[in-house]
Design an enzyme around this catalytic site. Structure first.
Site, mmCIF file in Angstrom:
data_model
loop_
_atom_site.group_PDB
_atom_site.id
_atom_site.type_symbol
_atom_site.label_atom_id
_atom_site.label_comp_id
_atom_site.label_asym_id
_atom_site.label_seq_id
_atom_site.Cartn_x
_atom_site.Cartn_y
_atom_site.Cartn_z
ATOM 1 N N ASN A 41 28.270 2.184 107.422
ATOM 2 C CA ASN A 41 29.137 0.912 107.233
ATOM 3 C C ASN A 41 30.472 0.926 108.022
ATOM 4 O O ASN A 41 30.912 1.733 108.640
ATOM 5 C CB ASN A 41 29.490 1.335 105.593
ATOM 6 C CG ASN A 41 30.333 2.619 105.304
ATOM 7 O OD1 ASN A 41 30.030 3.484 105.898
ATOM 8 N ND2 ASN A 41 31.076 2.491 104.503
ATOM 9 N N GLU A 43 33.862 -1.174 108.098
ATOM 10 C CA GLU A 43 34.747 -1.944 107.166
ATOM 11 C C GLU A 43 35.719 -2.645 108.117
ATOM 12 O O GLU A 43 35.683 -2.346 109.087
ATOM 13 C CB GLU A 43 35.455 -0.819 106.129
ATOM 14 C CG GLU A 43 34.468 -0.316 105.050
ATOM 15 C CD GLU A 43 35.327 0.573 104.085
ATOM 16 O OE1 GLU A 43 36.400 0.837 104.238
ATOM 17 O OE2 GLU A 43 34.337 0.956 103.217
ATOM 18 N N CYS A 52 27.787 -3.195 105.413
ATOM 19 C CA CYS A 52 26.935 -2.179 104.964
ATOM 20 C C CYS A 52 26.180 -1.342 105.922
ATOM 21 O O CYS A 52 25.552 -1.730 106.944
ATOM 22 C CB CYS A 52 26.187 -2.152 103.726
ATOM 23 S SG CYS A 52 27.219 -3.007 102.292
ATOM 24 N N GLU A 54 23.357 -0.203 105.421
ATOM 25 C CA GLU A 54 21.860 -0.676 105.592
ATOM 26 C C GLU A 54 21.483 -1.660 106.399
ATOM 27 O O GLU A 54 20.702 -1.913 107.292
ATOM 28 C CB GLU A 54 21.391 -1.163 104.215
ATOM 29 C CG GLU A 54 21.388 0.006 103.064
ATOM 30 C CD GLU A 54 22.731 0.152 102.235
ATOM 31 O OE1 GLU A 54 23.584 0.063 102.948
ATOM 32 O OE2 GLU A 54 22.622 0.364 101.128
ATOM 33 N N CYS A 85 23.338 -2.585 97.916
ATOM 34 C CA CYS A 85 24.132 -3.619 97.309
ATOM 35 C C CYS A 85 23.159 -4.993 97.243
ATOM 36 O O CYS A 85 22.194 -5.068 98.197
ATOM 37 C CB CYS A 85 25.416 -3.910 97.909
ATOM 38 S SG CYS A 85 25.332 -5.004 99.439
HETATM 39 N N1 THU Z 1 28.315 0.102 101.243
HETATM 40 C C1 THU Z 1 27.166 0.396 102.091
HETATM 41 O O1 THU Z 1 27.211 0.912 102.997
HETATM 42 N N2 THU Z 1 25.960 0.089 101.231
HETATM 43 C C2 THU Z 1 25.687 -0.655 100.361
HETATM 44 O O2 THU Z 1 24.828 -0.656 99.774
HETATM 45 C C3 THU Z 1 27.075 -0.408 99.172
HETATM 46 C C4 THU Z 1 28.286 -0.181 100.121
HETATM 47 C C5 THU Z 1 29.735 0.573 101.730
HETATM 48 C C6 THU Z 1 30.613 -0.830 101.973
HETATM 49 C C7 THU Z 1 31.878 -0.375 101.983
HETATM 50 O O3 THU Z 1 32.223 0.231 103.090
HETATM 51 C C8 THU Z 1 31.849 0.770 101.097
HETATM 52 O O4 THU Z 1 30.516 1.313 101.075
HETATM 53 C C9 THU Z 1 32.218 0.603 99.730
HETATM 54 O O5 THU Z 1 31.603 -0.420 99.103
#
Ligand code: THU
Length: 126
Positions: A41, A43, A52, A54, A85
């Site tokens: 991920n 941000e 994310c 994935e 998500c």
């Molecule tokens: N996140 C992912 O990398 N994958 C997901 O399927 C759900 C959320 C990350 C996004 C963000 O950086 C952190 O988790 C919190 O939401």
């Protein structure tokens, strides 16, 4: 479950850029021809710009010319392994089939194994 996918996802989780949530996620996808791509991920201070793990892994593979996948493994160091998500599930709909394997893992290993069609049986399609 592919031990290799797990190792790659764990490794990529350590590369996460997650200064806001501190939630480190790693993902690894295996293409039909056996190639593995990892992602984490990433941000952004403008939170909606966050990508994310994935999607990072899938977009890396697609941008290298690989669009068909057999498996995806998602790793995070939480007690409960959550499914990807909804935005990632919609990205998965583009490149995966109902039988694509989805492995959810944490520090104790793979905790849940399912198929894409089970977590998103009715994705948006054009
Ligand atoms: N996140 C992912 O990398 N994958 C997901 O399927 C759900 C959320 C990350 C996004 C963000 O950086 C952190 O988790 C919190 O939401």
């Amino acid at each position: 479950m592919s031990e290799e996918l797990y190792k790659v996802a764990v490794d990529y989780a350590s590369r996460a850029h997650a200064p806001y949530s501190k939630y480190l996620v790693g993902a690894a996808v295996k293409t039909k021809c056996g190639k593995i791509f990892g992602g984490c991920n990433v941000e952004n201070a403008s939170y909606g710009g966050t990508i994310c793990a994935e999607r990072t892994a899938i977009l890396k593979a697609v941008s290298e010319g690989f669009k068909e996948f057999d498996e995806i493994l998602v790793y995070t160091d939480s007690d409960e392994p959550w499914p990807p998500c909804a935005i990632c599930q919609q990205t998965m709909a583009e490149f995966m089939t109902v039988t694509t394997k989805v492995h959810l893992a944490n520090k104790d290993g793979v905790k849940k194994e399912m198929q894409y069609g089970h977590i998103n049986p009715f994705p948006f399609r054009l």
